[in-house]
Design a protein around this motif. Structure first.
Motif, mmCIF file in Angstrom:
data_model
loop_
_atom_site.group_PDB
_atom_site.id
_atom_site.type_symbol
_atom_site.label_atom_id
_atom_site.label_comp_id
_atom_site.label_asym_id
_atom_site.label_seq_id
_atom_site.Cartn_x
_atom_site.Cartn_y
_atom_site.Cartn_z
ATOM 1 N N MET A 42 -10.258 -18.209 -3.487
ATOM 2 C CA MET A 42 -8.928 -18.092 -2.894
ATOM 3 C C MET A 42 -8.510 -16.624 -2.962
ATOM 4 S SD MET A 42 -5.574 -20.433 -3.743
ATOM 5 C CE MET A 42 -5.629 -20.066 -5.493
ATOM 6 N N ARG A 43 -8.084 -16.077 -1.814
ATOM 7 C CA ARG A 43 -7.690 -14.666 -1.738
ATOM 8 C C ARG A 43 -6.324 -14.560 -1.069
ATOM 9 N NH1 ARG A 43 -11.520 -10.704 -2.155
ATOM 10 N NH2 ARG A 43 -10.681 -9.508 -0.408
ATOM 11 N N ALA A 44 -5.412 -13.867 -1.744
ATOM 12 C CA ALA A 44 -4.063 -13.659 -1.213
ATOM 13 C C ALA A 44 -3.926 -12.215 -0.754
ATOM 14 C CB ALA A 44 -3.016 -13.978 -2.275
ATOM 15 N N HIS A 45 -3.474 -12.030 0.480
ATOM 16 C CA HIS A 45 -3.237 -10.704 1.053
ATOM 17 C C HIS A 45 -1.749 -10.559 1.344
ATOM 18 C CE1 HIS A 45 -7.550 -9.802 2.061
ATOM 19 N NE2 HIS A 45 -7.612 -11.118 1.977
ATOM 20 N N LEU A 46 -1.193 -9.420 0.981
ATOM 21 C CA LEU A 46 0.189 -9.126 1.329
ATOM 22 C C LEU A 46 0.187 -8.281 2.597
ATOM 23 C CD1 LEU A 46 3.107 -9.515 0.288
ATOM 24 C CD2 LEU A 46 2.948 -7.214 -0.641
ATOM 25 N N LEU A 47 0.715 -8.841 3.691
ATOM 26 C CA LEU A 47 0.693 -8.145 4.978
ATOM 27 C C LEU A 47 2.010 -7.460 5.309
ATOM 28 C CD1 LEU A 47 -1.305 -10.583 7.286
ATOM 29 C CD2 LEU A 47 -2.133 -8.787 5.757
ATOM 30 N N GLY A 48 3.093 -7.804 4.610
ATOM 31 C CA GLY A 48 4.383 -7.192 4.908
ATOM 32 C C GLY A 48 5.479 -7.825 4.084
ATOM 33 N N THR A 49 6.723 -7.444 4.373
ATOM 34 C CA THR A 49 7.852 -8.037 3.667
ATOM 35 C C THR A 49 8.177 -9.430 4.203
ATOM 36 O OG1 THR A 49 9.377 -6.922 5.181
ATOM 37 C CG2 THR A 49 8.867 -5.815 3.105
ATOM 38 N N PRO A 108 -0.262 -8.621 13.399
ATOM 39 C CA PRO A 108 0.771 -8.158 14.344
ATOM 40 C C PRO A 108 2.128 -8.832 14.164
ATOM 41 C CG PRO A 108 -1.312 -8.556 15.476
ATOM 42 C CD PRO A 108 -1.455 -9.115 14.100
ATOM 43 N N HIS A 109 2.161 -9.956 13.469
ATOM 44 C CA HIS A 109 3.420 -10.674 13.251
ATOM 45 C C HIS A 109 4.093 -10.278 11.937
ATOM 46 C CE1 HIS A 109 2.458 -13.465 16.588
ATOM 47 N NE2 HIS A 109 1.214 -13.324 16.162
ATOM 48 N N ALA A 110 3.457 -9.385 11.178
ATOM 49 C CA ALA A 110 4.006 -8.961 9.887
ATOM 50 C C ALA A 110 4.987 -7.810 10.079
ATOM 51 C CB ALA A 110 2.882 -8.546 8.945
ATOM 52 N N VAL A 111 6.039 -7.822 9.284
ATOM 53 C CA VAL A 111 7.079 -6.795 9.331
ATOM 54 C C VAL A 111 6.945 -5.902 8.103
ATOM 55 C CG1 VAL A 111 9.571 -6.381 9.331
ATOM 56 C CG2 VAL A 111 8.621 -8.324 10.600
ATOM 57 N N ASP A 112 7.042 -4.590 8.312
ATOM 58 C CA ASP A 112 6.998 -3.611 7.228
ATOM 59 C C ASP A 112 5.714 -3.744 6.404
ATOM 60 O OD1 ASP A 112 7.744 -1.580 5.506
ATOM 61 O OD2 ASP A 112 9.008 -2.863 4.254
ATOM 62 N N PRO A 113 4.554 -3.501 7.010
ATOM 63 C CA PRO A 113 3.297 -3.609 6.259
ATOM 64 C C PRO A 113 3.227 -2.581 5.141
ATOM 65 C CG PRO A 113 2.929 -2.592 8.398
ATOM 66 C CD PRO A 113 4.341 -3.081 8.405
ATOM 67 N N PRO A 114 2.576 -2.912 4.023
ATOM 68 C CA PRO A 114 2.501 -1.976 2.896
ATOM 69 C C PRO A 114 1.590 -0.798 3.208
ATOM 70 C CG PRO A 114 1.157 -3.910 2.461
ATOM 71 C CD PRO A 114 1.897 -4.185 3.737
ATOM 72 N N ALA A 115 1.836 0.312 2.517
ATOM 73 C CA ALA A 115 1.019 1.506 2.726
ATOM 74 C C ALA A 115 -0.409 1.287 2.246
ATOM 75 C CB ALA A 115 1.648 2.695 2.005
ATOM 76 N N SER A 116 -0.567 0.512 1.184
ATOM 77 C CA SER A 116 -1.898 0.205 0.662
ATOM 78 C C SER A 116 -2.020 -1.302 0.505
ATOM 79 C CB SER A 116 -2.127 0.896 -0.689
ATOM 80 O OG SER A 116 -1.134 0.513 -1.620
ATOM 81 N N PRO A 117 -3.221 -1.855 0.683
ATOM 82 C CA PRO A 117 -3.380 -3.313 0.615
ATOM 83 C C PRO A 117 -3.116 -3.855 -0.783
ATOM 84 C CG PRO A 117 -5.518 -2.225 0.761
ATOM 85 C CD PRO A 117 -4.490 -1.168 0.984
ATOM 86 N N GLU A 118 -2.515 -5.020 -0.827
ATOM 87 C CA GLU A 118 -2.267 -5.730 -2.086
ATOM 88 C C GLU A 118 -2.988 -7.067 -1.995
ATOM 89 O OE1 GLU A 118 -1.036 -5.601 -5.818
ATOM 90 O OE2 GLU A 118 -0.101 -4.167 -4.448
ATOM 91 N N ILE A 119 -3.960 -7.289 -2.877
ATOM 92 C CA ILE A 119 -4.805 -8.484 -2.809
ATOM 93 C C ILE A 119 -4.928 -9.090 -4.202
ATOM 94 C CG2 ILE A 119 -7.075 -9.408 -2.197
ATOM 95 C CD1 ILE A 119 -7.447 -6.998 -0.359
#
Length: 281
Positions: A31-38, A88-99
């Motif tokens: 299981m992998r969680a990615h943070l794509l935005g706020t 493309p549907h994510a708002v305010d993507p982070p500067a670096s990936p958070e996984i």
């Protein structure tokens, strides 16, 4: 694969999560969680449906409205394709990936719990169990982002406080202070509002038998403790930012008062000069 009949699966409201099914792959599930935005605009997201209605076969891609995507049992190719579809549907993507990653272990004997090495042990990969595990991991990755942002905020505000303590004054750019207050309010909204990390998932209302499993997952990822720590730090940051803003406003008020006094003094001086010029020598 993504759901093709999106209209049949699209919920009427905007739930906490949507899901697309993936092929099941045995008893060991990554299981992998990615943070794509706020946040993720799920109303326009095609190919995902309500977890209550989408049939899963032991794996799936969960999209959470507060910006996280959790892949359960996805191959690298499927993971890349789904992330590219959702990004493309994510708002305010982070500067670096958070996984964040975790591993689910299916065992039909024993309790559903978290092992000493961090494996999530489930009796079966039912949709509600996968959703519960994905929700915890999604909330954890959101907390990780806010923990990092709060530390950055402390790093930015500390020099101003240090300068005030050592010299009794500080350069206080109003825009920086307002950005600081905005960051604090935004983080509070994410933790308390959109992600509702301090609350139990709505899933438990329909499946109260999973309450104990959620308690163990919450304890493993320290969601409650981390949330309370963030809230305390946010309160400290908010108080500091408001105090600095008050100082800025006081300085501006003092400058305005001095300007008014200066203008009055100038007018008095002009008046005295005119009187003196008319006085007979």
């Amino acid at each position: 694969m993504l759901v093709t009949d999106t209209q049949a699966l699209r919920p009427t409201g905007v739930p906490e999560a949507l899901v697309a099914p993936l092929p099941g792959r045995g008893d060991q599930i990554e299981m992998r969680a990615h943070l794509l935005g706020t946040r993720i605009d799920m109303r326009s997201l095609a190919g995902f449906g309500d977890p209550e209605t989408v049939e899963l076969q032991g794996a799936g891609a969960f999209v959470f409205r507060y910006g996280a995507v959790v892949l359960v049992g996805a191959t690298p190719a499927e993971e890349a394709r789904i992330l590219a579809h959702v990004a493309p549907h994510a708002v305010d993507p982070p500067a670096s990936p958070e996984i964040e990653t975790a591993r689910i272990e299916l065992r039909d004997d024993g309790e559903e719990t978290v092992s000493a090495d961090g494996r999530i042990r489930l009796r079966e990969a039912t949709p509600e169990r996968l959703l519960l595990a994905a929700t915890v991991l999604a909330r954890s990755v959101v907390l990780a982002r806010d923990e990092m942002r709060i530390e950055d905020a402390f790093d930015r505000i500390e020099p101003l406080l240090t300068e005030m303590r050592e010299h009794g004054r500080a350069h206080l750019p109003i825009r920086q202070i307002m950005r600081q207050i905005g960051s604090v309010l935004s983080a509070q909204h994410r933790v308390v509002g959109r992600a509702r990390i301090g609350e139990k998932p709505d899933l438990l209302w329909e499946h109260p038998e999973l309450d104990r499993l959620y308690g163990r997952l919450e304890a493993e990822y320290e969601l409650g403790d981390r949330t309370r720590t963030i809230e305390r730090k946010l309160e400290m940051l908010g108080d500091s930012a408001e105090w600095l803003l008050d100082l800025v406003q006081d300085k501006r008020s003092l400058r305005l008062e001095l300007s008014v006094i200066g203008l009055i003094a100038f007018e008095v001086a002009i008046g005295l000069y005119e009187i003196a010029s008319r006085w007979p020598h």
